[in-house]
Motif scaffolding. Structure first.
Motif, short mmCIF file in Angstrom:
data_model
loop_
_atom_site.label_atom_id
_atom_site.label_comp_id
_atom_site.label_asym_id
_atom_site.label_seq_id
_atom_site.Cartn_x
_atom_site.Cartn_y
_atom_site.Cartn_z
N PRO A 178 0.81 -1.23 0.00
CA PRO A 178 0.00 0.00 0.00
C PRO A 178 0.84 1.28 0.00
N THR A 179 1.90 1.30 0.79
CA THR A 179 2.76 2.49 0.85
C THR A 179 3.46 2.72 -0.49
N LEU A 180 3.97 1.64 -1.07
CA LEU A 180 4.67 1.77 -2.35
C LEU A 180 3.75 2.25 -3.46
N VAL A 181 2.56 1.66 -3.53
CA VAL A 181 1.61 2.06 -4.58
C VAL A 181 1.19 3.51 -4.37
N SER A 182 0.92 3.88 -3.13
CA SER A 182 0.52 5.24 -2.84
C SER A 182 1.61 6.25 -3.23
N ARG A 183 2.85 5.89 -2.94
CA ARG A 183 3.98 6.77 -3.24
C ARG A 183 4.14 6.99 -4.74
N MET A 184 3.81 5.99 -5.55
CA MET A 184 3.99 6.10 -7.01
C MET A 184 2.71 6.48 -7.74
N SER A 185 1.62 6.59 -7.05
CA SER A 185 0.33 6.82 -7.71
C SER A 185 0.26 8.17 -8.45
N ARG A 221 2.76 9.76 -10.01
CA ARG A 221 3.47 9.64 -11.29
C ARG A 221 2.70 8.78 -12.28
N ALA A 222 1.97 7.78 -11.77
CA ALA A 222 1.23 6.86 -12.64
C ALA A 222 -0.18 7.38 -12.92
N ASN A 223 -0.54 8.51 -12.31
CA ASN A 223 -1.86 9.10 -12.51
C ASN A 223 -2.97 8.10 -12.17
N LEU A 224 -2.87 7.51 -10.97
CA LEU A 224 -3.84 6.51 -10.52
C LEU A 224 -4.93 7.16 -9.68
N SER A 225 -6.17 6.79 -9.95
CA SER A 225 -7.28 7.24 -9.11
C SER A 225 -7.28 6.41 -7.83
N ALA A 226 -8.11 6.79 -6.89
CA ALA A 226 -8.20 6.04 -5.63
C ALA A 226 -8.67 4.61 -5.89
N SER A 227 -9.61 4.43 -6.82
CA SER A 227 -10.10 3.07 -7.10
C SER A 227 -9.02 2.25 -7.83
N ASP A 228 -8.21 2.90 -8.69
CA ASP A 228 -7.10 2.21 -9.34
C ASP A 228 -6.09 1.73 -8.28
N GLN A 229 -5.77 2.61 -7.36
CA GLN A 229 -4.83 2.25 -6.29
C GLN A 229 -5.35 1.08 -5.48
N SER A 230 -6.63 1.12 -5.11
CA SER A 230 -7.22 0.04 -4.32
C SER A 230 -7.16 -1.29 -5.06
#
Length: 147
Positions: free
Chosen positions: A115-122, A124-133
């Motif tokens: 979760p921390t890694l994905v959040s940190r890179m989100s 740059r990757a232009n991820l929405s909250a649902s994409d991150q989840s």
């Protein structure tokens, strides 16, 4: 005319290694050129070999992320993720993360680290909250599945 005579009746002049008066010394002949060519060929060969080795090493470590299996779906229960959520997470993981870097092995990090890694890179990757989840659910489930 005798064999070896030229068309005007003269015999061919023997080729000597000594310079002739009035003729510029052409310098060393093929030995220097051959050494230079051999040196360049050796250098180019080493560079090509290094590039090929790097490609082999980088490709050898690539294993596609695990597919959605019953075991992976079972591991996603704590995150309340469905098979559809996991498939979305896997697709996003592959497509978005590869835009910036090679894909890490899903077992490289623990389920609690993802979760921390994905959040940190989100960002740059232009991820929405649902994409991150979806990505986090997939990575958490995949990192605990025995392949």
């Amino acid at each position: 005319m005798t064999a070896g005579a030229c068309s005007r009746g003269r015999r061919p002049r023997p080729v000597s290694a000594e310079p002739t008066a009035g003729v510029a010394d052409p310098g060393p002949r093929s030995s220097t050129a051959a050494r230079t060519f051999a040196h360049c060929s050796c250098w180019v060969g080493r560079v090509v070999s290094a590039i090929i080795a790097l490609l082999i090493v980088s490709c050898a470590n690539f294993a596609p992320p695990p597919a959605i299996t019953p075991a992976l779906i079972a591991n996603a229960r704590p995150d309340h993720a469905s098979a559809k959520d996991l498939a979305t997470g896997r697709n996003l993981f592959v497509s978005r993360c590869l835009e910036c870097h090679t894909l890490p092995s899903v077992t490289k990090h623990s389920p609690d680290e993802w979760p921390t890694l994905v959040s940190r890179m989100s960002g740059r990757a232009n991820l929405s909250a649902s994409d991150q989840s979806a990505i986090i659910a997939y990575l958490r489930a995949a990192s605990t599945t025995h392949h």
